[in-house]
Write an enzyme that holds these catalytic residues in place. Structure first.
Site, short mmCIF file in Angstrom:
data_model
loop_
_atom_site.label_atom_id
_atom_site.label_comp_id
_atom_site.label_asym_id
_atom_site.label_seq_id
_atom_site.Cartn_x
_atom_site.Cartn_y
_atom_site.Cartn_z
N GLU B 58 0.82 -1.23 0.00
CA GLU B 58 0.00 0.00 0.00
C GLU B 58 0.85 1.27 0.00
O GLU B 58 0.43 2.31 -0.50
CB GLU B 58 -0.95 0.01 1.19
CG GLU B 58 -2.11 -0.98 1.07
CD GLU B 58 -1.79 -2.37 1.60
OE1 GLU B 58 -0.60 -2.66 1.89
OE2 GLU B 58 -2.71 -3.18 1.74
N PHE B 120 -11.63 -7.48 13.37
CA PHE B 120 -10.53 -7.93 12.52
C PHE B 120 -10.17 -6.82 11.51
O PHE B 120 -11.04 -6.27 10.85
CB PHE B 120 -10.93 -9.21 11.78
CG PHE B 120 -9.88 -9.68 10.80
CD1 PHE B 120 -8.63 -10.10 11.24
CD2 PHE B 120 -10.14 -9.67 9.44
CE1 PHE B 120 -7.66 -10.50 10.33
CE2 PHE B 120 -9.17 -10.08 8.53
CZ PHE B 120 -7.94 -10.49 8.98
N GLN B 121 -8.91 -6.53 11.41
CA GLN B 121 -8.38 -5.48 10.53
C GLN B 121 -9.02 -4.12 10.81
O GLN B 121 -9.25 -3.34 9.90
CB GLN B 121 -8.53 -5.88 9.05
CG GLN B 121 -7.63 -7.06 8.70
CD GLN B 121 -7.44 -7.26 7.21
OE1 GLN B 121 -8.33 -6.98 6.42
NE2 GLN B 121 -6.27 -7.76 6.82
N LYS B 170 -17.44 -0.92 5.47
CA LYS B 170 -17.88 -1.87 4.45
C LYS B 170 -19.39 -1.83 4.24
O LYS B 170 -19.87 -1.90 3.11
CB LYS B 170 -17.44 -3.28 4.87
CG LYS B 170 -17.66 -4.30 3.77
CD LYS B 170 -17.01 -5.63 4.10
CE LYS B 170 -17.14 -6.58 2.91
NZ LYS B 170 -16.51 -7.88 3.19
N MET B 485 24.48 9.27 2.57
CA MET B 485 24.36 10.52 3.31
C MET B 485 24.67 10.29 4.79
O MET B 485 25.29 11.14 5.45
CB MET B 485 22.96 11.12 3.13
CG MET B 485 22.84 12.54 3.63
SD MET B 485 23.99 13.67 2.80
CE MET B 485 23.00 14.25 1.42
#
Lengths: 164, 572
Positions: B58, B120-121, B170, B485
């Protein structure tokens, strides 16, 4: 310097945390914060007491204005204004003499006793923060069980009005 | 067939999502499916106007959307699922916030009935993203979905742009209602600046024309505000020297003789010295970032400052300015040009002449010189060759570190929106997904990703996406086997104690590229650099991974050490 900033914002869930989050994320002082819906239920009005240099307070007002939920704000400190804060104080007053003395102090400070039991008073007192401080000092010889302070509310005097 | 007419016009939230995106003119969404967004993916599958690009993580989706937005005139759009989908997106969202990238990120959420139940999630996406978005929304009712999407695009793209997150449970995507996409939107609490407040223009022009040692300093706001043409006209009319910030490169043609290069920590000697000695500073769409100002106490000690910015909170945030102008860069520049034409005064030619003489002297320092005779590949040389061979006309993305600075210093950008990098957040790993987004916005353009062997590994999985969509990106990996760096700072400031800056156990990048279906090349001699780049550019249809083994000890010069003033540079 101390500033009182009044904010009109959308009365939506999350609006308060946007403001609180802004202050913590940018390290601004926050002395007190009160918020409640206004006569228009879609709006909340918040009073923030903060302190900082002119530059910091300028940034605070700019950053508040930048929040999408904030509609309008007014730095009360720039205008003649009235501040009020309320405290509810629970004092143990077992002895008759104590009851009389606490009653007398409450009257002097133009407070009201709003709950009475054999052992306790609950006193409601309203005014500027310094008056509340003075009252708490005055009742301190008695056993103070609990103090609840509302935080400061402010309104400008005269024609200046924070409205849509 | 027996449906009533009112229910037959109702569509699901998932369909509303697709129709709203179509109405916004969105042609591509970068995303990754998951449980909470399955209804949306099903609706996307059943339409063909909005295409979807499947990334491999993602973070890549949001960076790709950023690359798309930064290189085009449209906002980027990403779609991820709830929970880990949303948390993986955070780095991209924060990156977009720091660099003011117009982005709308849709996150799935658990059904409203489960919110707050540790489902969940589930994650509090609105809470987690709050400090790094311009605004965010949780849509609790399907009836609010279309309006919320309209608001999201409006907020993301107006005023100072930024990312907006729309969190959609959802059940909201399953529920139905009538669809009507608002034509326009008004939000009483959001009134971005359009145009410019021109009240201060005359004051600004007086100050600008009174300058003896003027300097124009412009940032990413010129690019975001599509002001580069007006800026070029303004600057040429005055004949004043100009510098760009890292984010502002391409806002003024780098090949122009009035351009002094980038300023700041790794800016040119002449740009930083001119800043330090300026008596009037004209700051446009720049925010006086600490990497630009160095020690704020020592910043531009002699200058009166005009500052043009669309965001009032940028003005006098770090540096107190004398003439603030809140407004969009383009119209304000047009107003300034008009006022300059109307003014009787002209810049003092003698003073300006003396000032340019001084600047040419600083330029003779040749602060970007490097050893061109080296037997090792110098990273600067690779960038310079890439610039030459693409005629300075490629889109260039970079990751973060030394290679980013060399890309900024040595790829001269003559046009805006060509230089895509992470300036504010400094996010390693952005280069490849940025390049994907750029390539989707400009399918026929040459897109180069100048990166390092450490950064590239942070989103290396997107090589798979590049293969799926046949994106012919050219990756120039300046591989010095160090976190360059970090190594440079350790050399300068930690007596050469190279703690954890050596990249041990690197993969074979040629094989890695091949494993993903691409072309890989390793180059270890300066003499092979040009040929390799030519060969890569000739492979019009393929992604080519050029692994340049560069000089391990090369440093980025000049450098203003942290806490020093702009006139206190370390030179080669």
């Amino acid at each position: 310097m101390r500033h009182i900033i009044s904010v009109l914002l959308e009365n939506e869930s999350g609006a308060l945390s946007r403001v609180a989050g802004l202050f913590s994320a940018r390290g601004y002082n926050i002395e007190s914060l009160t918020v409640a819906p206004t006569d228009d239920p879609s709006l909340s009005r918040m009073t923030i007491v903060t302190s900082g240099s002119d530059e910091i307070v300028e940034q605070i007002t700019k950053q508040l204005n930048k929040l999408v939920d904030v509609i309008k704000l007014l730095d009360m400190t720039a205008h003649p204004h009235i501040e009020r804060e309320m405290a509810l104080v629970k004092v143990r007053v077992g002895e008759a003499a104590d009851r009389e003395e606490v009653k007398r102090l409450t009257d002097i400070f133009r407070g009201r006793i709003i709950d009475v039991t054999q052992q306790t008073y609950v006193i409601e007192i309203t005014g500027e923060g310094s008056k509340l401080d003075a009252f708490l000092e005055a009742v301190s010889p008695f056993p103070v069980l609990e103090v609840v302070r509302s935080g400061v509310m402010g309104i400008a005097r005269g024609d200046v009005a924070l409205q849509l | 067939m027996s449906e009533t007419s009112s229910s037959s016009t109702a569509i699901t939230g998932a369909e509303i999502f697709c129709r709203s995106l179509q109405a916004e003119g969105v042609d591509v969404v970068f995303g990754y499916p998951g449980g909470a967004v399955l209804h949306i993916y099903d609706a996307l599958y059943r339409q063909d106007k909005v295409s979807h690009v499947l990334v491999r993580h993602e973070q890549g989706a949001v960076h790709a959307a950023e690359g798309y937005a930064k290189s085009s005139d449209k906002p980027g759009v990403a779609l991820v699922t709830s929970g880990p989908g949303a948390t993986n997106a955070i780095t991209g969202i924060a990156d977009a916030y720091m660099d003011s990238v117009p982005l709308v990120v849709f996150t799935g959420q658990v059904p409203t009935s489960l919110i707050g139940n540790d489902a969940f999630q589930e994650v509090d996406t609105v809470g987690i993203t709050r400090p790094c978005v311009k605004h965010n929304f949780l849509v609790k009712d399907v009836k609010d979905l279309a309006t919320t999407i309209k608001k999201a695009f409006y907020v993301a793209t107006t005023g100072r742009p930024g990312p907006v997150v729309v969190d959609i449970p959802k059940d909201v995507t399953a529920a139905s209602c009538e669809f009507e996409y608002p034509e326009s939107i008004h939000m009483r609490s959001y009134n971005p600046t359009f145009g410019g407040y021109t009240g201060q223009i005359d004051k600004a022009v007086d100050l600008i024309l009174s300058a003896k040692q003027p300097m124009i300093y412009t940032g990413g706001g010129v690019i975001l505000g599509r002001g580069s043409e007006a800026l070029t006209e303004f600057t040429r009319k005055l004949g004043y020297p100009i510098t760009n910030t890292l984010m502002g490169l391409g806002g003024y043609p780098a090949s122009d003789k009035q351009f002094l290069g980038m300023l700041g920590m790794h800016g040119t000697y002449e740009a930083n010295m001119a800043m330090h000695h300026a008596d009037v500073l004209i700051a446009i769409g720049a925010r006086f970032d600490d990497r630009v100002t160095g020690n704020i106490e020592k910043f531009c000690p002699h200058a009166k400052i005009v500052h043009v910015d669309v965001d009032p909170s940028s003005i006098s945030k770090n540096v107190k300015v004398d003439v603030p102008i809140v407004g969009e860069v383009e119209p304000v520049l047009r107003a300034l040009i008009k006022a300059l034409d109307a003014a009787n005064a002209k810049p003092d030619p003698e003073a300006l002449d003396a000032w340019w003489k001084q600047i040419r002297e600083w330029q003779s320092q040749d602060c970007l010189k490097y050893d061109r005779e080296s037997e090792l590949i110098k990273p600067q040389y690779v960038v310079q060759k890439f610039w030459e061979l693409t005629q300075g006309d490629a889109f260039v993305t970079s990751d973060v570190g030394q290679h980013q600075m060399w890309a900024a210093q040595f790829y001269g950008f003559d046009k805006p929106n060509r230089w895509i990098n992470s300036g504010g957040l400094g996010t390693m790993g952005v280069g490849l997904p940025f390049a994907m987004g750029v390539q989707f916005a400009h399918p026929d353009a040459t897109v180069g990703c100048i990166t390092g062997e450490a950064s590239i590994q942070m989103c290396i999985q997107e090589l798979s996406t590049c293969y799926q969509y046949q994106l012919p990106i050219k990756i120039l990996n300046l591989n010095n086997r160090y976190l360059g760096m970090v190594r440079q700072w350790q050399e300068f400031f930690y007596q050469g104690r190279y703690a954890m800056s050596y990249m041990d156990a690197l993969p074979d990048f040629v094989k890695l590229a091949e494993a993903y279906g691409h072309v890989g090349m390793r180059i270890d001699k300066p003499g092979d650099v040009e040929g390799a780049i030519k060969e890569a550019l000739a492979q019009k249809e393929r992604l080519v991974f050029l692994d340049f083994l560069t000089d391990q000890s090369e440093n980025v010069y000049p450098m203003i050490p942290a806490g020093a003033g702009q006139n206190e540079m370390i030179l080669v």
